[in-house]
Design a protein around this motif. Sequence first.
Motif, mmCIF file in Angstrom:
data_model
loop_
_atom_site.group_PDB
_atom_site.id
_atom_site.type_symbol
_atom_site.label_atom_id
_atom_site.label_comp_id
_atom_site.label_asym_id
_atom_site.label_seq_id
_atom_site.Cartn_x
_atom_site.Cartn_y
_atom_site.Cartn_z
ATOM 1 N N GLU A 32 -6.126 -4.291 7.611
ATOM 2 C CA GLU A 32 -5.547 -2.949 7.645
ATOM 3 C C GLU A 32 -6.689 -1.976 7.359
ATOM 4 O O GLU A 32 -7.325 -2.048 6.306
ATOM 5 C CB GLU A 32 -4.467 -2.833 6.576
ATOM 6 N N LEU A 34 -7.497 -5.244 3.185
ATOM 7 C CA LEU A 34 -7.334 -3.793 3.285
ATOM 8 C C LEU A 34 -8.730 -3.205 3.188
ATOM 9 O O LEU A 34 -9.468 -3.525 2.254
ATOM 10 C CB LEU A 34 -6.499 -3.237 2.128
ATOM 11 N N SER A 68 0.808 -1.209 0.000
ATOM 12 C CA SER A 68 0.000 0.000 0.000
ATOM 13 C C SER A 68 0.842 1.260 0.000
ATOM 14 O O SER A 68 1.831 1.361 0.708
ATOM 15 C CB SER A 68 -0.893 -0.002 1.240
#
Length: 196
Positions: free
Chosen positions: A110, A85, A33
């Motif tokens: 996340e 994510l 990311s």
Amino acid sequence: MLVRDQVELVTLAPCPLDGDLSSGPQLTSHPGSSSGGYAHSIFIKAAKELFNQEIDDLQWKILRNNDFREVILEVNGETVLCFALAYGFRNIQNLVQKLKRGKSPYHYIEVMACPSGCLNGGAQVRAESGTSSKELVAKLEEVYQSLPASRPHDDQRVLSCYSEWLGSHDSEKAHQVLHAKYKAVEKNVNALGIKW
């Protein structure tokens, strides 16, 4: 801290920067990311340490939208790691509902409140008039990906921080400074505590 200690920056004498910063900033990216999260690195480390699987590159699968992705590791046809994510409140709310129902398959998630992650955060540069924030985020992503990559566990700055300042990755000081502690927050069942 400056107010508490009654320090005024204008009264301080300038001094040279030490360490790697003295020759100028060294901007790097890390695999995964561009929002600064470490799900990518943690997944690779977990795969190696828990399942002895060497993985160099992860293929994140886009789910509902670009801000909700997952990656899995299968060993002998069985899913042994599943990470996600979730960026933006809509994705976070959907994920929380799954967690409440016990329907989440994820071992690690996340979470970032801003859609598109930190590149679209409140403290970031705003798009100029006539351009959209999506265009700006795409440009920032492109610039970030063009930086030299540095894996956190191989970065000499990180390694020296552990050896010189923290003692080791598992030292008491490392646990105090880097590890979060959580405690369960119990619901208030007292009707007088309800805010109308």
